[in-house]
Scaffold this motif. Structure first.
Motif, short mmCIF file in Angstrom:
data_model
loop_
_atom_site.label_atom_id
_atom_site.label_comp_id
_atom_site.label_asym_id
_atom_site.label_seq_id
_atom_site.Cartn_x
_atom_site.Cartn_y
_atom_site.Cartn_z
N ASP A 73 0.56 -1.32 0.40
CA ASP A 73 -0.33 0.19 -0.30
C ASP A 73 0.85 1.42 0.34
O ASP A 73 0.72 2.07 -0.47
N LYS A 74 1.54 1.06 0.66
CA LYS A 74 2.92 2.66 0.96
C LYS A 74 4.02 2.76 0.68
O LYS A 74 5.02 3.56 0.56
N GLY A 75 4.26 1.27 0.38
CA GLY A 75 5.61 1.43 -0.21
C GLY A 75 6.70 1.19 1.36
O GLY A 75 6.22 0.39 2.52
N LEU A 76 7.97 1.32 0.95
CA LEU A 76 9.29 0.79 1.91
C LEU A 76 9.43 1.86 2.28
O LEU A 76 10.25 2.33 1.88
N ARG A 77 9.85 2.48 3.77
CA ARG A 77 10.17 3.76 4.47
C ARG A 77 11.53 3.39 4.45
O ARG A 77 11.73 2.76 5.45
N VAL A 78 12.57 4.20 3.89
CA VAL A 78 13.89 4.02 4.25
C VAL A 78 14.83 5.52 4.75
O VAL A 78 14.38 6.52 4.44
#
Length: 176
Positions: A73-78
């Motif tokens: 849904d949101k992607g991956l936070r990096v």
């Protein structure tokens, strides 16, 4: 095999969400065109809330755990420092089926990496024991017991209460 390489080519720190791929050339009978894909689509992640993905950063050696539905849904936070990179490899899907508390561990980690997810699961399983031992060895309680044993306790009537408190906490350790 799934892999994700993220590189920050600037002298500054940054943080954000990786949701879409870089554009790449897709060939078709009609010709060439640039295409982007969502990370969830590329990695075949769905919306099942009981599916988690674990992966390892080849640069730091840390292991990560995220909900597959969140990445879809949101992607991956990096987060990246100046000229730093992440090389995320060894992606595995795991299901929270009650035998291993992946959901509880994921909530506890909040997207941060750990040296070993297996060790983190063991620590999570032993948390009740660790908490009980900490309560048993609470410095204030130990000081009161030592003072009472040395006859330095100003309140001699407190000794039965201390003994009962110590017994209760020792029982809690054994039960945990």
């Amino acid at each position: 095999e799934r892999g994700l390489v993220v590189y920050h080519n600037r002298y500054a720190s940054t943080a954000g969400w990786i949701r879409m791929s870089s554009a790449y050339c897709e060939k078709s009978p009609e010709g060439k065109r640039l295409r982007q894909r969502a990370l969830g689509e590329s990695f075949g992640l769905g919306g099942d809330p009981k599916i988690f993905v674990k992966f390892r950063d080849a640069i730091t050696g840390l292991e990560y755990l995220n909900r597959a539905s969140d990445i879809a849904d949101k992607g991956l936070r990096v987060e990246l420092g100046a000229y730093k990179c992440h090389v995320f490899l060894d992606w595995q899907d795991v299901r929270d089926d009650g035998t291993r508390p992946w959901s509880e561990l994921c909530d506890l980690l909040h997207g941060t990496g750990v040296p070993s997810l297996d060790d983190a699961l063991h620590s999570l399983a032993l948390k009740p024991v660790h908490d009980a031992v900490r309560a048993l060895l609470e410095p204030d309680l130990i000081e009161q017991i030592v003072a009472a044993a040395d006859g330095q306790s100003p309140d001699g009537d407190r000794e039965p209460v201390l003994v009962e408190t110590l017994a209760q906490r020792a029982r809690a350790v054994l039960e945990a």
